[in-house]
Design a protein around this motif. Structure first.
Motif, mmCIF file in Angstrom:
data_model
loop_
_atom_site.group_PDB
_atom_site.id
_atom_site.type_symbol
_atom_site.label_atom_id
_atom_site.label_comp_id
_atom_site.label_asym_id
_atom_site.label_seq_id
_atom_site.Cartn_x
_atom_site.Cartn_y
_atom_site.Cartn_z
ATOM 1 N N GLY A 1 0.810 -1.219 0.000
ATOM 2 C CA GLY A 1 0.000 0.000 0.000
ATOM 3 C C GLY A 1 0.837 1.259 0.000
ATOM 4 O O GLY A 1 0.482 2.255 -0.645
ATOM 5 N N ARG A 2 1.967 1.227 0.694
ATOM 6 C CA ARG A 2 2.802 2.420 0.816
ATOM 7 C C ARG A 2 3.652 2.653 -0.425
ATOM 8 O O ARG A 2 3.792 3.782 -0.902
ATOM 9 N N LEU A 3 4.217 1.574 -0.985
ATOM 10 C CA LEU A 3 5.146 1.727 -2.100
ATOM 11 C C LEU A 3 4.456 1.803 -3.455
ATOM 12 O O LEU A 3 4.911 2.524 -4.343
ATOM 13 N N GLY A 4 3.359 1.042 -3.635
ATOM 14 C CA GLY A 4 2.715 1.002 -4.936
ATOM 15 C C GLY A 4 3.577 0.253 -5.936
ATOM 16 O O GLY A 4 4.694 -0.192 -5.629
ATOM 17 N N PRO A 5 3.110 0.084 -7.175
ATOM 18 C CA PRO A 5 3.851 -0.688 -8.179
ATOM 19 C C PRO A 5 5.268 -0.181 -8.440
ATOM 20 O O PRO A 5 6.207 -0.959 -8.515
ATOM 21 N N LYS A 6 5.442 1.155 -8.574
ATOM 22 C CA LYS A 6 6.775 1.690 -8.863
ATOM 23 C C LYS A 6 7.725 1.485 -7.695
ATOM 24 O O LYS A 6 8.880 1.096 -7.870
ATOM 25 N N GLY A 7 7.229 1.750 -6.494
ATOM 26 C CA GLY A 7 8.071 1.565 -5.313
ATOM 27 C C GLY A 7 8.434 0.114 -5.086
ATOM 28 O O GLY A 7 9.559 -0.214 -4.680
ATOM 29 N N MET A 8 7.494 -0.796 -5.369
ATOM 30 C CA MET A 8 7.776 -2.213 -5.235
ATOM 31 C C MET A 8 8.849 -2.654 -6.231
ATOM 32 O O MET A 8 9.724 -3.452 -5.914
ATOM 33 N N GLN A 9 8.782 -2.123 -7.444
ATOM 34 C CA GLN A 9 9.791 -2.467 -8.448
ATOM 35 C C GLN A 9 11.167 -1.978 -8.011
ATOM 36 O O GLN A 9 12.170 -2.667 -8.193
ATOM 37 N N THR A 10 11.201 -0.800 -7.409
ATOM 38 C CA THR A 10 12.475 -0.280 -6.890
ATOM 39 C C THR A 10 13.023 -1.196 -5.805
ATOM 40 O O THR A 10 14.227 -1.488 -5.759
ATOM 41 N N ALA A 11 12.133 -1.680 -4.916
ATOM 42 C CA ALA A 11 12.551 -2.593 -3.850
ATOM 43 C C ALA A 11 13.082 -3.899 -4.428
ATOM 44 O O ALA A 11 14.081 -4.451 -3.951
ATOM 45 N N LEU A 12 12.437 -4.395 -5.481
ATOM 46 C CA LEU A 12 12.904 -5.621 -6.130
ATOM 47 C C LEU A 12 14.275 -5.414 -6.769
ATOM 48 O O LEU A 12 15.139 -6.281 -6.704
ATOM 49 N N ASN A 13 14.466 -4.251 -7.392
ATOM 50 C CA ASN A 13 15.755 -3.956 -8.016
ATOM 51 C C ASN A 13 16.866 -3.889 -6.970
ATOM 52 O O ASN A 13 17.981 -4.370 -7.195
ATOM 53 N N ARG A 14 16.547 -3.310 -5.809
ATOM 54 C CA ARG A 14 17.542 -3.239 -4.735
ATOM 55 C C ARG A 14 17.866 -4.630 -4.206
ATOM 56 O O ARG A 14 19.019 -4.939 -3.898
ATOM 57 N N ALA A 15 16.842 -5.463 -4.096
ATOM 58 C CA ALA A 15 17.060 -6.833 -3.637
ATOM 59 C C ALA A 15 17.917 -7.593 -4.639
ATOM 60 O O ALA A 15 18.755 -8.422 -4.270
#
Length: 454
Positions: A427-441
Motif C-alpha cells: 500500500g505504501r510503495l505502490g507498483p513503482k516503489g515495489m519495483q524499486t525494492a525488487l531492483n535493490r534486492a
C-alpha cells in the motif's frame, strides 16, 4: 508410476526398506553376501530364542526401518496405515486437531499446526514437544499411536501437555477436536490487496491459485493493488504443483531444476507464457515452517525478481522424494534428487533468505522459541556449499526497524504482524516503489535467473 514429491517430514514417518530384488542381489559383492548371511542368522536366532514369540512381519519391518533410517530423514516406507494417513492429510475430513508431527528421540514433535484448526487456535507452535495426551504420558510410544489418540470424534475435548524450548515449565493446552478440512488454497481481500494463503501443495493447487486471482479481481470489481502469497508453515507437497504455482506469476524462464546421483541426471522445469497476476506487485511470505515446494516457489519468484520475499528464513529442505509403489498397499518414499533455484542455488540446510526479514512480533514467544529446520534433523543431506552456522542459527537478533511490543500491537488490533507489514508495504510503495525494492534486492543478491535457458 514414479511420483516426485518435495515435502517436509510430516504427520507419520514409518521407515523401512525394499525387499531385495533378484537383479539387486546379483550385483552385490561377496562381502555383502556375508553381511546378509549374518542378518539372516540374527533373524533366525530372534525368531527361535527371544523370550516372547515375535511375528516375522514385525522383525522384517524393524529391519526395513533400520535400513532407511541410516539414509536421510525423508526416505521412508509406507504401509497400508501410512497410505491412509497420507490420504487423510491431503483429503481432510477427519476428526482431529490439525497438526503435522514427527518423532524425535521418542518424543512427538510438532512440525507445524495447520491454519484455522483447533491446534492453531489453541496456540500450539512449530517446535513444541507433546509429552502427554489427557494426562497420559506418550513418551516412548509410536507416532502412529500418538496420532490415533489425537484423532477422534469431532467436538470431543482433549488436553495436550506441551514442552516448549525457551520456557521453563511444561504447560497444558485444551481444545476440542473438529472436522479437519484441509483447504490447500484460501483467499481474502484486505486493504484492496489480494491475500492468497497456500497451505499445502496437493493436486490442482496451481489451478486453485490462478482461480483465486480471478476471484479476488471479481470481488473487487477491479485489479487489486497487488497480491500477498502466504506460504508460512506450508510443509510442501507435489513438485509439479510447485512448478504450476510459480508459473502463475512467471511468464518465462527456468523455475527449478532437479539433479540426481549422476551428473547427467538433470531435469529442468520452465514457465509458460503468461502472468496471471499481470505484473502487479507480489510479496511472498515465508517462515521457518515453509519447506520444499514452498521454497521452490519462493526461490523462483525471488531469483526472477518477480516477488519480494518477506518474513523469516525458510526450513531448508532441498531434496526431492519419489514415490515408488511396491504393492497395492505399500510404497517406498525415496530421496532421489536435489533441487536448485533458477540461479543455481541449493536451499538444502540454508533455506531461502528473505529479501526483507520481518519477525512475527505478534507472537509473544518469537524471541525465545527456537526454530526447527532441516539442519536440525539427524542425517540430513549436507549442502555442497559450506554454510555458516552463525547464519543458520541467527533468528532473533534485534532489528532497529521493529520496536513495537506484542502488547502494543494487540492494542492496535494487529494479530499478524508479518501479514500487516506486507500489506502496508504494498500500500505504501505502490507498483513503482515495489519495483524499486525488487531492483535493490537484486543488487543485494545478484543471480542469473533473468537468463532464459533452453
Amino acid at each position: 508410476m514414479k511420483k516426485p514429491i518435495v515435502q517436509a517430514t510430516a504427520l507419520v514417518l514409518t521407515v523401512a526398506l525394499l525387499p531385495a530384488a533378484t537383479s539387486a542381489i546379483s550385483a552385490v559383492d561377496a562381502s555383502t553376501y556375508r553381511e546378509m548371511e549374518q542378518f539372516m542368522s540374527v533373524f533366525d536366532r530372534v525368531r527361535t530364542d527371544y523370550v516372547d514369540q515375535v511375528d516375522d512381519s514385525v522383525l522384517i519391518k524393524g529391519a526395513i526401518n533400520g535400513m532407511l533410517s541410516s539414509l536421510d530423514p525423508h526416505s521412508s516406507f509406507l504401509d497400508a496405515r501410512d497410505f491412509d494417513n497420507l490420504r487423510t492429510q491431503t483429503d481432510g475430513n477427519y476428526g482431529g486437531l490439525g497438526l503435522s508431527v514427527t518423532m524425535e528421540d521418542g518424543a512427538v514433535k510438532v512440525i507445524a499446526p495447520f491454519k484455522d484448526t483447533p491446534a492453531d487456535g489453541a496456540g500450539v507452535k512449530a517446535g513444541d514437544y507433546i509429552t502427554h495426551i489427557d494426562g497420559e504420558l506418550i513418551y516412548g510410544g509410536t507416532l502412529d499411536e500418538a496420532v490415533e489418540e489425537m484423532r477422534g470424534k469431532p467436538g470431543t475435548p482433549i488436553s495436550l501437555t506441551i514442552v516448549r524450548p525457551g520456557r521453563d515449565k511444561p504447560f497444558d493446552v485444551s481444545m476440542k477436536r473438529a472436522i479437519i478440512d484441509l483447504k490447500p488454497v484460501t483467499w481474502e481481500v484486505k486493504d484492496d490487496i489480494g491475500v492468497i494463503s497456500l497451505n499445502s501443495f496437493s493436486a490442482d493447487v496451481g489451478a486453485d491459485v490462478k482461480a483465486a486471482i480471478g476471484s479476488i479481481d471479481k470481488s473487487l470489481g477491479k485489479k487489486p493493488l497487488g497480491y500477498v502469497l502466504d506460504m508460512r508453515s506450508n510443509p510442501g507437497g507435489l513438485l509439479d504443483e510447485a512448478v504450476a504455482v510459480s508459473d502463475v506469476f512467471l511468464s518465462r524462464g527456468e523455475i527449478v531444476s532437479q539433479r540426481g546421483r549422476s551428473k547427467s541426471d538433470i531435469e529442468r522445469y520452465f514457465a509458460k507464457t503468461g502472468d496471471a497476476a499481470q505484473g502487479l506487485p507480489v510479496i511472498v511470505l515465508i517462515d521457518a515452517g515453509s519447506a520444499s515446494a514452498s521454497e521452490i516457489v519462493a526461490g523462483a519468484l525471488q531469483d526472477h525478481h518477480r516477488g519480494l520475499v518477506m518474513g523469516e528464513r525458510s526450513f531448508g529442505k532441498g531434496s526431492v522424494q519419489t514415490l515408488l509403489p511396491l504393492s497395492n498397499t505399500s510404497a517406498l518414499r525415496l530421496t532421489t534428487a536435489r533441487y536448485y533455484t533458477p540461479s543455481g542455488k541449493s536451499v538444502q540446510e540454508g533455506g531461502i533468505e528473505p529479501d526483507i526479514i520481518v519477525p512475527q512480533l505478534s507472537d509473544p514467544d518469537y524471541k525465545t522459541r527456537p526454530r526447527f529446520r532441516e539442519a536440525d534433523l539427524r542425517r540430513h543431506l549436507i549442502n555442497e556449499v559450506k554454510l555458516d552456522d552463525a547464519v543458520l542459527e541467527e533468528d532473533t537478533a534485534d532489528d532497529p526497524r521493529f520496536v513495537q511490543t506484542t502488547e502494543e500491537l494487540k492494542e492496535q488490533g494487529i494479530d499478524d504482524f508479518q501479514l500487516h507489514y506486507a500489506l502496508e508495504t504494498i500500500g505504501r510503495l505502490g507498483p513503482k516503489g515495489m519495483q524499486t525494492a525488487l531492483n535493490r534486492a537484486a543488487v543485494k543478491k545478484p543471480g542469473k535467473a533473468a537468463v532464459v535457458r533452453k
